[in-house]
Write an enzyme that holds these catalytic residues in place. Structure first.
Site, short mmCIF file in Angstrom:
data_model
loop_
_atom_site.label_atom_id
_atom_site.label_comp_id
_atom_site.label_asym_id
_atom_site.label_seq_id
_atom_site.Cartn_x
_atom_site.Cartn_y
_atom_site.Cartn_z
N GLU A 40 0.39 6.60 29.24
CA GLU A 40 0.82 7.80 28.53
C GLU A 40 0.05 8.97 29.11
OE1 GLU A 40 1.33 9.61 24.04
OE2 GLU A 40 -0.48 8.47 24.48
N ARG A 98 1.64 17.00 23.32
CA ARG A 98 1.48 17.07 21.86
C ARG A 98 0.95 18.43 21.39
NH1 ARG A 98 3.82 13.53 20.18
NH2 ARG A 98 2.60 11.62 20.32
N TYR A 106 -27.91 -11.12 12.84
CA TYR A 106 -27.93 -11.45 14.28
C TYR A 106 -27.53 -10.27 15.15
CZ TYR A 106 -22.85 -12.25 14.00
OH TYR A 106 -21.50 -12.10 13.82
N ALA A 138 -25.21 -15.72 0.76
CA ALA A 138 -26.00 -16.44 1.77
C ALA A 138 -27.33 -16.90 1.19
CB ALA A 138 -26.24 -15.54 2.99
N ASP A 150 -22.34 -21.97 5.52
CA ASP A 150 -23.55 -21.19 5.79
C ASP A 150 -24.80 -22.05 5.73
OD1 ASP A 150 -22.72 -18.62 6.30
OD2 ASP A 150 -22.75 -17.97 4.22
N LYS A 210 -18.54 -12.98 -0.45
CA LYS A 210 -18.63 -14.43 -0.55
C LYS A 210 -18.47 -14.97 -1.97
CE LYS A 210 -21.47 -14.78 3.58
NZ LYS A 210 -22.48 -15.51 4.30
#
Length: 517
Positions: A42, A73, A464, A378, A341, A303
């Site tokens: 484009e 545009r 992590y 957890a 977990d 959870k």
């Protein structure tokens, strides 16, 4: 060279939006787009700083190695062009005459543009009539009416882009896409609309937009071409592809799509795994209730709510009070929840203790004082898992009441997070952080002062991203063994993968994929 392009199971095009100051820069980007794996480009004429329509359009068409889509545009539709309509229409008409494959005209201007063309439209050039809503996604009825208006405006290809206020907005757009009788480009902008950009081959979309570089987008929420091809296996998605995803808020940091999509591809499993930014979990499950939405990983903060929405829950997950994996049963559509977990985290911690010299047939956690930070899903999983292995469990939480609640269920001691600083009844303890403290972007945060960490033999962090959080870095400095969230992440993914696919988890592959993390 383009990768992830070998096999192709759909006809949906990947379009690279090209925005640059000069024509030479655009030409350079065209060749880069082809090398990266785009099918079409484009060309955003409104971004050019200087523009001589006749010579520039001719050059752009002549030098482009891919099919072209020209867009000019105006500001009133979210673009950069601020001139008069006649000049703009002249340029678009010139694109058509000089051999453009597609041009894009806004619905608001389509009637005037048709009058301007006065029937002089080359057969080769497809006209995309587009509409953009930067605030919300209208109702199904309104979207249906919008598509009818776009078709009536002479569109060869219908295009509309709306904005996702909630991820469930995307479902209405899928519904319109799958029933549309003419080629359609239907995108939902923003992070909550990402699914619309990846799953369009499943529902028959004409094209999706993929950028050359992260962040250089022509509309909010566009993925890169590289992500479409190599992270989401875009070419392999078809109408039978099963949809899986990680449900969370926030969720864009998750490495789950990287893990599962690579394994799906290598196993030849017809599935795709997405980031799903979900605000209202019950609404999400109610909206995406078809068997094609087959399974989900759940992360913070969903959870516990996920457990309450499941029709059947694994007894261990019930005891923990949280699920991190939800499967839609193919025979009756019912939701089954389980918790992987605690398996992932506890086995990673046990491995860490064994590396530190623990041996014997019983768990190295037996008899240890095991301090869990966090009383959410957890936290419950780790507390339950540690208790099962014979550890003495302590729950520390910002709000003492929640710690006390969980401690009573599990049969342990409760502390407020502030108490941890001076809590050291013995040495050789285990510390496990299950909160988001220290996660990107707030990587300077830590739940426990460095000085207090010297009383622990091992410190584990479920976060992590980054792999080594401040908590783990400081624990290492004071001599504690550390276990990262990456080990837990891989461990919990094994069982989920098997439940999602019915195939054995590719353990070695998972380790390899996360090895460079």
């Amino acid at each position: 060279m383009a990768s992830g392009v070998g096999m192709r199971k759909n006809e949906t095009l990947i379009c690279a939006p090209l925005m640059a100051d000069t024509v030479d820069q655009v030409v350079n980007l065209m060749h880069k787009s082809k090398a990266t794996g785009a099918d079409i480009v484009e060309i955003r004429l409104d971004h050019l700083k200087s523009f001589d329509p006749h010579s520039d359009i001719q050059k752009l068409i002549k030098e482009c190695p891919l099919p072209t889509l020209f867009t000019y545009r105006p500001i009133w539709e979210g673009g950069q062009y601020d001139g008069d309509e006649n000049t703009r229409f002249n340029a678009l008409q010139l694109c058509m005459k000089l051999g453009a494959d597609h041009i894009d005209i806004e619905l608001k201007a389509a009637h005037e543009f048709n009058k301007f063309l006065n029937g002089g439209k080359p057969e080769k050039c497809k006209v995309i009539v587009s509409s953009h809503n930067y605030d919300s996604t209208p109702s199904s009825e309104e979207l249906g009416n919008l598509v009818a208006r776009i078709q009536a405006a002479g569109a060869d290809i219908v295009k509309f882009a709306t904005t996702a206020v909630d991820i469930t907005d995307v479902a209405r757009v899928f519904q319109i896409t799958v029933h549309c009788q003419v080629p359609i480009i239907a995108m939902v902008m923003g992070e909550r609309g990402l699914m619309s950009r990846i799953l369009c081959p499943k529902f028959g979309g004409y094209l999706t937009f993929g950028t050359l570089e992260a962040g250089k987008v022509s509309a909010p929420g566009q993925p890169t071409i590289e992500q479409l091809l190599n992270l989401y296996n875009f070419r392999l998605i078809d109408s039978d592809t099963k949809v899986f995803g990680i449900i969370g808020k926030p969720v864009s940091h998750s490495k789950s799509p990287k893990l599962y999509n690579r394994a799906f591809r290598e196993d030849g499993f017809n599935g795709v795994f997405l980031h799903l930014l979900v605000d209202d979990l019950p609404k999400f499950f109610d909206t995406y209730s078809s068997p094609d939405f087959s399974g989900f990983s759940c992360t913070i903060p969903h959870k516990e709510v996920a457990l309450s929405r499941c029709d059947e829950v694994d007894p261990v997950a019930k005891s923990i009070g949280a699920v991190n994996c939800v499967i839609r049963r193919p025979n009756d559509g019912k939701l089954f929840g389980c918790n992987t977990d605690y398996i992932g985290a506890i086995s990673a911690i046990e491995d860490g203790l064994r590396e530190n010299g623990a041996s014997g047939p019983v768990s190295p956690l037996a008899g240890k004082l095991f301090v869990v930070i966090g009383a959410g899903g957890a936290g419950k999983a780790l507390a339950y898992g540690a208790k099962e292995k014979g550890a003495r469990v302590v729950i520390a939480n910002r709000t003492y009441e929640r710690a006390k609640e969980l401690a009573e269920i599990i049969g342990g001691q409760a502390l407020s997070l502030a108490d941890l600083e001076s809590f050291h009844p013995e040495s050789g303890m285990i510390l496990a952080n299950t909160t988001a403290i220290g996660m990107q972007p707030k990587i300077e945060e830590t739940p426990v002062p460095k000085e207090a960490l010297k009383h622990y033999e091992l410190v584990f962090d479920a976060v992590y991203t980054p792999k080594i959080t401040r908590l783990l870095g400081e624990a290492q400095e004071v001599g504690a063994k550390i276990v990262t969230g990456v080990e837990m992440f891989i461990g919990q993914a094994y069982e989920q993968y098997e439940r999602f696919t019915g195939l054995p988890a590719p353990k070695q592959l998972f380790k390899e994929i996360m090895g460079d993390h």
